[in-house]
Every structure is written in C-alpha cells, then in structure tokens.
Scaffold this active site. Structure first.
Site, short mmCIF file in Angstrom:
data_model
loop_
_atom_site.label_atom_id
_atom_site.label_comp_id
_atom_site.label_asym_id
_atom_site.label_seq_id
_atom_site.Cartn_x
_atom_site.Cartn_y
_atom_site.Cartn_z
N LYS A 93 24.15 5.99 -42.65
CA LYS A 93 24.00 5.85 -44.10
C LYS A 93 25.14 6.49 -44.90
O LYS A 93 25.46 6.06 -46.00
CB LYS A 93 22.67 6.45 -44.56
CG LYS A 93 21.48 5.71 -43.98
CD LYS A 93 20.64 5.07 -45.04
CE LYS A 93 19.67 4.04 -44.52
NZ LYS A 93 18.87 4.43 -43.35
N GLU A 115 17.34 5.59 -54.28
CA GLU A 115 16.00 5.51 -53.72
C GLU A 115 16.09 5.99 -52.28
O GLU A 115 17.16 5.97 -51.69
CB GLU A 115 15.51 4.06 -53.74
CG GLU A 115 15.96 3.20 -52.54
CD GLU A 115 17.47 2.94 -52.45
OE1 GLU A 115 18.17 3.13 -53.47
OE2 GLU A 115 17.95 2.58 -51.36
N SER A 382 22.14 3.77 -34.55
CA SER A 382 22.29 3.99 -35.99
C SER A 382 21.98 5.41 -36.45
O SER A 382 22.50 5.85 -37.47
CB SER A 382 21.42 2.99 -36.75
OG SER A 382 20.07 3.08 -36.34
C1 LIG Z 1 17.84 3.59 -42.80
C2 LIG Z 1 18.02 3.44 -41.35
C3 LIG Z 1 17.94 2.19 -40.70
C4 LIG Z 1 17.54 0.92 -41.42
O1 LIG Z 1 18.39 0.53 -42.45
P1 LIG Z 1 19.45 -0.65 -42.29
O2 LIG Z 1 19.97 -0.81 -43.65
O3 LIG Z 1 18.74 -1.85 -41.77
O4 LIG Z 1 20.48 -0.17 -41.33
C5 LIG Z 1 18.19 2.12 -39.35
N1 LIG Z 1 18.49 3.22 -38.63
C6 LIG Z 1 18.57 4.43 -39.21
C7 LIG Z 1 18.89 5.61 -38.36
C8 LIG Z 1 18.34 4.60 -40.57
O5 LIG Z 1 18.40 5.82 -41.12
#
Ligand SMILES: *Cc1c(COP(=O)(O)O)cnc(C)c1O
Length: 403
Positions: A93, A115, A382
C-alpha cells in the site's frame, strides 16, 4: 494483441468499465488531480524524488525470492514470491500512498484524508503524512476499528486522527462514503489518498501506475534468474491494486498467464463471500462502473471474507475489463483454504503472509503441483501477516488474543 498499456481513455474508461460517476462538486477536484498527475508524470524531478524515497524510505526494490522448500513440497512449478511484505509498514500500500502524497504536495494541499478497511492503507497514509508534515484524518468503520485495534493504535502514534464511521455495516464502504463527503467539503485544502485501484477516474489509473513498479521489478528479476518469463502470475484481488501492480508490466507478454484470486468467504453457494466475478452484476459504486455484488434493485449486498482487505462489494474497473476481454482470469479461494495456505507458508518458508495474500497462496497450492518442474510462477506476496495474528489465532487455534 492490442496495446493495453494506453488505457484508460481520457475519461477513465477501460472499455465499458470505469468512468467518473461522481457529484458535480467533485468534478473540479478530480480534473485538477488528473491534470497535475499528467504534469508530474512528465516531470523528471517528480520521478526522481519518488524513486529516491521508494529506495531509501520504503525499501525498494523488494526481493524476488525462490520458495525452494514450498516448491519441493508441491512437486511442480518453481514458485517465486515478490516480497512486498518487506516494505516499510508491511504491505504494498505504501507505494501508492507515497506517490499520492507527492502529488498532494504539488497541488499545495496540506491536509490528507483516506479511508481504510483493515487499516493497512490507513497506516501507510498516516506514515507518509507524518513524513511530509501533513495533517491526516483517516475514516474507518467502527466495526473495523474493533477488529483491527493494532492498526488504529499505529495510526494514532503516527499522528493521524482516526474517525469512527458508524453508518450501515460500519465497514469499508461506509468509510469511503465519509471520506468522499469530507473531500467535497474541504477540497481546496485537502487531498484524498484513495487506497485501491477503485473509484472515479483518475484514481484507478494513478493507483495502478504507482504500483506498476512491482511488476517492472519482478519482470526484470525473473528474467535475470530464469533467463525467460514465467508461465503464470498470481495475486489476490480486493480492489485490485497489488494485482494490477504485478500484472501490468506483463500484459503484452502473450505467453504469461495471469490469475486474480478473490475472496470466496464461506463459499459461493452460501452467498457469504466477496467474489465479484462469481455472480456479481454490472453496476456503479463509489464513482466507477464495474462488477459488483448487488441485488436486483441495485442495492449493495453484504460481503464476507476472513480478510478485511478483500471484503468489498466492487472490483477495480480495469480488472473488469481484462476479465471481459479474457486477458486475465479470476477465481477465488475460500476462508478455510486461505487459512490453510497461511499456515503452510509460515511453516514451510518461515514467512507469515497477510490473510489477503493467503488467498493467492491458496490458489498456487491448487495449480503448481500439476505444472511441469521447468515452469515458473510469480506470486505477489502483498503483505505480512502480523496484523492478522489475532484473527488467525481465533480461527486456527481457537484462542482469543487481546491486542
Ligand atoms: C489492502 C490489501 C490487499 C487488497 O487490496 P488490493 O487493492 O486488491 O491489493 C491485499 N493484500 C494486502 C496485504 C493488503 O493490505
């Protein structure tokens, strides 16, 4: 293959998806943002500052790690993990939060709002706001504040004000509504850092572009390691920012298959899930036209996922387009599959993934064993799972940890 990298068009359309479905009062701010973004993109000083901070502050490039023991256990394709979990604040993020605060600075806006659902985007935003000395207000559903108390505390330590939203389900959708309302009222002084590849144009494009670095790095890294491109890319899809970040640089590579994994919750037939491509319909939510979970009257349905970051009724419009033209495939993993994957990665590789990420891991477990040993998969890791320790303990160990 048509050149997909020129999308969206000037009004934010990805084919029949996307657009700017907002009240007139927001059009000025969105236009101003789009124009400033165009200027920033063309300004080498902007890119240089972004690159410098991505390196020194955020921790790029992230490693592309060959998960040897996990690969061996599954007995098929080699699996590489793109380690976005190692970034400052623990998830992808911050790539977007940093890019957008640099835009806010160019716009002369000192007040930042955002948000947040699970709190990861709120923490990333509060972090960059602190770094740039900006006032910061984060809107968060009261229910999410209860579930993600650790991230609420982190945001407060970082100097942000966390405002509880009690309307409706008191989760992410309501938090977005409140942030929009704030932005309309304070648009002259305030920039809204939207957290996923969602909402009105130009947000889906801007958010994608700031995460594109994930795929640019991964493509270079896998070419260095393997001397060729991977057969498959896998990422989880909430709004779709980490997935489009990984996929975008590979769109023109015809031999590379891409799969986005949505939240299957308790299962699709149960109706408690957030898999928009499984029985969703075309509609408009929070500024964009896309696939969403709604009833026949257009009322947004309740969604469910063990991972708060995937628990949202709409998917980013660019994903809707790629699904339509068949360039990217979408599937889902259930809560229980994600929890199993969460445990396996922790125990086999010593990496605790976020529960969102565990959905992508779960899908790799389904497909890797049947793929040839010479083939390669890149999966976007992610985020890290520290934030999910309490939730996972409750499900896996049946223990309640008070954080
Ligand atoms: C917020 C988040 C997501 C989902 O958001 P996307 O916009 O679809 O990437 C996925 N993995 C993690 C670790 C997150 O914090």
């Amino acid at each position: 293959m048509a050149d997909l990298t020129t999308l969206p068009d000037a009004h934010g359309h990805f084919g029949r998806f996307g657009g700017m479905f907002v009240p007139e009062t927001l059009m000025f701010a969105l236009k101003e943002l789009a124009d400033e973004y165009d200027r920033a993109k063309a300004d080498p000083a902007f890119q240089a500052e972004l690159d410098r901070l991505l390196g020194e502050y955020v921790g790029r490039p992230t490693p592309l790690y060959l998960a040897e023991r996990w690969t061996e256990k599954m007995g098929g394709a080699k699996v590489y993990l793109k380690r976005e979990d190692l970034l400052h604040t623990g998830a992808h993020k911050i790539n977007n939060a940093l890019g957008q605060i640099l835009l806010a600075k160019r716009l002369g806006k000192q007040r930042i709002i955002a948000e947040t659902g699970a709190g990861q985007h709120g923490v990333a935003t509060a972090t960059v706001a602190a770094r740039f000395g900006c006032e910061c207000v984060i809107y968060m559903g009261a229910e999410d504040m209860r579930r993600q108390a650790l991230n609420v505390a982190r945001m407060r330590f970082l100097g942000a004000e966390v405002r509880a939203v009690t309307a409706g389900q008191a989760t992410l959708k309501e938090a977005v509504n409140e942030a929009m309302r704030d932005w309309v009222t304070n648009v002259r002084t305030t920039h809204y850092i939207l957290g996923s590849a969602l909402g009105s144009h130009p947000f889906p494009m801007i958010v994608r572009d700031f995460h594109r670095v994930i795929g640019v790095e991964a493509r270079r890294q896998v070419l260095e390691r393997e001397g060729r491109l991977p057969e498959l890319l896998v990422a989880c899809v909430g709004g779709g920012s980490n997935a489009i970040g990984l996929f975008h640089a590979f769109l023109g590579d015809e031999g590379v298959r891409m799969i986005g994994v949505e939240a299957g919750g308790d299962g699709i037939t149960e109706g408690r899930h957030a898999a928009r491509f499984q029985g969703g319909r075309l509609g408009v939510l929070q500024g964009t036209k896309t696939w969403l979970l709604a009833d026949g009257d257009g009322q947004i349905q309740l969604t469910h996922s063990v991972s708060a970051g995937l628990d949202y009724a709409a998917v980013g419009p660019e994903h809707a387009y790629y699904q339509d033209i068949g360039r990217i495939e979408y599937t889902y993993a259930t809560d229980s599959e994600a929890l199993e994957a969460f445990q396996e990665l922790a125990q086999v590789e010593g990496i605790i993934p976020a529960l969102e990420t565990a959905h992508a891991i779960a899908h790799v477990r389904k497909v890797a064993p049947a793929m040839p040993k010479e083939s390669a998969i890149v999966v976007n890791l992610s985020g890290r799972g520290d934030k999910d320790v309490a939730e996972a303990s409750r499900h896996i160990l049946g223990e309640t940890i008070k954080l």
